[in-house]
Design a protein around this motif. Structure first.
Motif, PDB file in Angstrom:
ATOM      1  N   SER A 164       0.714  -1.153  -0.152  1.00  0.00           N
ATOM      2  CA  SER A 164      -0.177  -0.038  -0.093  1.00  0.00           C
ATOM      3  C   SER A 164       0.795   1.221   0.055  1.00  0.00           C
ATOM      4  O   SER A 164       0.538   2.164  -0.855  1.00  0.00           O
ATOM      5  CB  SER A 164      -0.935  -0.089   1.211  1.00  0.00           C
ATOM      6  N   GLY A 165       1.859   1.179   0.767  1.00  0.00           N
ATOM      7  CA  GLY A 165       2.734   2.376   0.950  1.00  0.00           C
ATOM      8  C   GLY A 165       3.292   2.727  -0.458  1.00  0.00           C
ATOM      9  O   GLY A 165       3.401   3.728  -0.748  1.00  0.00           O
ATOM     10  N   GLU A 166       3.912   1.537  -1.101  1.00  0.00           N
ATOM     11  CA  GLU A 166       4.500   1.912  -2.527  1.00  0.00           C
ATOM     12  C   GLU A 166       3.452   2.295  -3.257  1.00  0.00           C
ATOM     13  O   GLU A 166       3.716   3.162  -3.963  1.00  0.00           O
ATOM     14  CB  GLU A 166       5.176   0.407  -3.004  1.00  0.00           C
ATOM     15  N   GLY A 167       2.259   2.004  -3.240  1.00  0.00           N
ATOM     16  CA  GLY A 167       1.289   2.443  -4.475  1.00  0.00           C
ATOM     17  C   GLY A 167       0.980   3.760  -4.026  1.00  0.00           C
ATOM     18  O   GLY A 167       0.842   4.590  -5.040  1.00  0.00           O
ATOM     19  N   GLU A 168       0.925   4.268  -2.766  1.00  0.00           N
ATOM     20  CA  GLU A 168       0.555   5.663  -2.364  1.00  0.00           C
ATOM     21  C   GLU A 168       1.990   6.514  -2.862  1.00  0.00           C
ATOM     22  O   GLU A 168       1.699   7.440  -3.412  1.00  0.00           O
ATOM     23  CB  GLU A 168       0.495   5.797  -1.045  1.00  0.00           C
ATOM     24  N   ALA A 169       3.070   5.947  -2.576  1.00  0.00           N
ATOM     25  CA  ALA A 169       4.151   6.819  -3.196  1.00  0.00           C
ATOM     26  C   ALA A 169       4.177   6.879  -4.669  1.00  0.00           C
ATOM     27  O   ALA A 169       4.732   8.007  -5.324  1.00  0.00           O
ATOM     28  CB  ALA A 169       5.599   6.195  -2.752  1.00  0.00           C
ATOM     29  N   LEU A 170       3.875   5.935  -5.268  1.00  0.00           N
ATOM     30  CA  LEU A 170       3.717   5.816  -6.813  1.00  0.00           C
ATOM     31  C   LEU A 170       2.823   7.083  -7.437  1.00  0.00           C
ATOM     32  O   LEU A 170       2.754   7.533  -8.219  1.00  0.00           O
ATOM     33  CB  LEU A 170       3.356   4.629  -7.179  1.00  0.00           C
ATOM     34  N   LYS A 182      -3.263  -5.826  -6.754  1.00  0.00           N
ATOM     35  CA  LYS A 182      -2.632  -7.027  -5.855  1.00  0.00           C
ATOM     36  C   LYS A 182      -3.267  -7.188  -4.525  1.00  0.00           C
ATOM     37  O   LYS A 182      -3.403  -8.073  -3.836  1.00  0.00           O
ATOM     38  CB  LYS A 182      -1.114  -6.725  -5.689  1.00  0.00           C
ATOM     39  N   LEU A 183      -3.376  -5.856  -3.791  1.00  0.00           N
ATOM     40  CA  LEU A 183      -3.875  -5.591  -2.515  1.00  0.00           C
ATOM     41  C   LEU A 183      -5.050  -6.354  -2.437  1.00  0.00           C
ATOM     42  O   LEU A 183      -5.712  -7.067  -1.352  1.00  0.00           O
ATOM     43  CB  LEU A 183      -3.954  -4.302  -1.898  1.00  0.00           C
ATOM     44  N   GLU A 184      -6.079  -6.163  -3.331  1.00  0.00           N
ATOM     45  CA  GLU A 184      -7.241  -6.643  -3.433  1.00  0.00           C
ATOM     46  C   GLU A 184      -7.467  -7.943  -3.447  1.00  0.00           C
ATOM     47  O   GLU A 184      -8.273  -8.781  -2.769  1.00  0.00           O
ATOM     48  CB  GLU A 184      -8.225  -6.036  -4.536  1.00  0.00           C
TER      49      GLU A 184
END
Length: 167
Positions: free
Chosen positions: A104-110, A125-127
Motif C-alpha cells: 500500500s505504501g509503495e502504491g501511495e508513493a507511486l 494486488k492488495l485486493e
C-alpha cells in the motif's frame, strides 16, 4: 526404511517454515528500538531528515528487522523523496512479499510521483491478497482517488519568456 527420506524432507521443510514464521514476528534489538522511537518522535515533530538518520542508524544496528524499512519509507515520503521511499517499500516486500503496508505504501508513493497505472497494479494486488475491506486497500484506493500531489509540468510551462531587442 523407505519412509526415511520422505520423513527427513518433510521435517526439514517444517523446520524451515517454522523458523521463517518466527523470524518475522520478533522484537527489534533494544538499541534499535530506542533509535526507532527517536525516529518516530522526529517524524511527529515534522523533522523527516532527523527521522531518516535515526532509522538508518537503527537499520545498521538491526538489519534483519523489516519494519525499519517501512519507517524509512514513510520518512522519505514526508521529505518529498518518493523514489527513495519506493525503494524502501520494495526492500520490505523482498523480505515479506505479503506485507500489506509495504504494498500500500509503495502504491501511495507511486501516486504521489504520478505513476498512477503502477499504483493501480498495487491496488489490484492488495485486493487479491486481503480484499476490498482491508485498511491498506482502502488507503491506497483513496490515494488513487485524490491523484498525484505534484502537478506534472509540460516543457512549454517552464520555458522562459524571451524578448529579443536590437542594439
Amino acid at each position: 526404511m523407505r519412509y526415511a527420506p520422505v520423513s527427513a524432507v518433510l521435517s526439514i521443510a517444517l523446520a524451515i517454515t517454522a523458523s521463517v514464521g518466527v523470524a518475522q514476528d520478533r522484537d527489534p534489538d533494544p538499541r534499535a528500538a530506542v533509535l526507532i522511537a527517536d525516529g518516530k518522535a522526529a517524524l511527529d515533530a515534522g523533522q523527516p531528515q532527523r527521522a531518516i538518520d535515526a532509522f538508518e542508524a537503527a537499520l545498521a544496528v538491526d538489519p534483519g528487522y523489516t519494519p525499519i524499512y517501512l519507517d524509512l519509507a514513510e520518512a522519505a515520503r514526508r521529505d518529498g523523496m518518493q523514489g527513495k521511499a519506493i525503494g524502501y517499500y520494495r526492500k520490505a516486500q523482498e523480505r515479506d512479499p505479503r506485507n500489506y503496508a509495504a504494498i500500500s505504501g509503495e502504491g501511495e508513493a507511486l501516486v504521489e510521483k504520478g505513476a498512477i497505472e503502477k499504483a493501480r497494479q498495487n491496488l489490484t494486488k492488495l485486493e487479491s491478497l486481503c480484499g476490498e475491506s482491508c485498511p491498506e486497500t482502502q488507503d491506497l484506493a483513496s490515494a488513487l482517488a485524490r491523484g498525484p500531489q505534484t502537478p506534472v509540468l509540460a516543457a512549454e510551462d517552464v520555458l522562459p519568456d524571451v524578448k529579443i531587442e536590437q542594439n
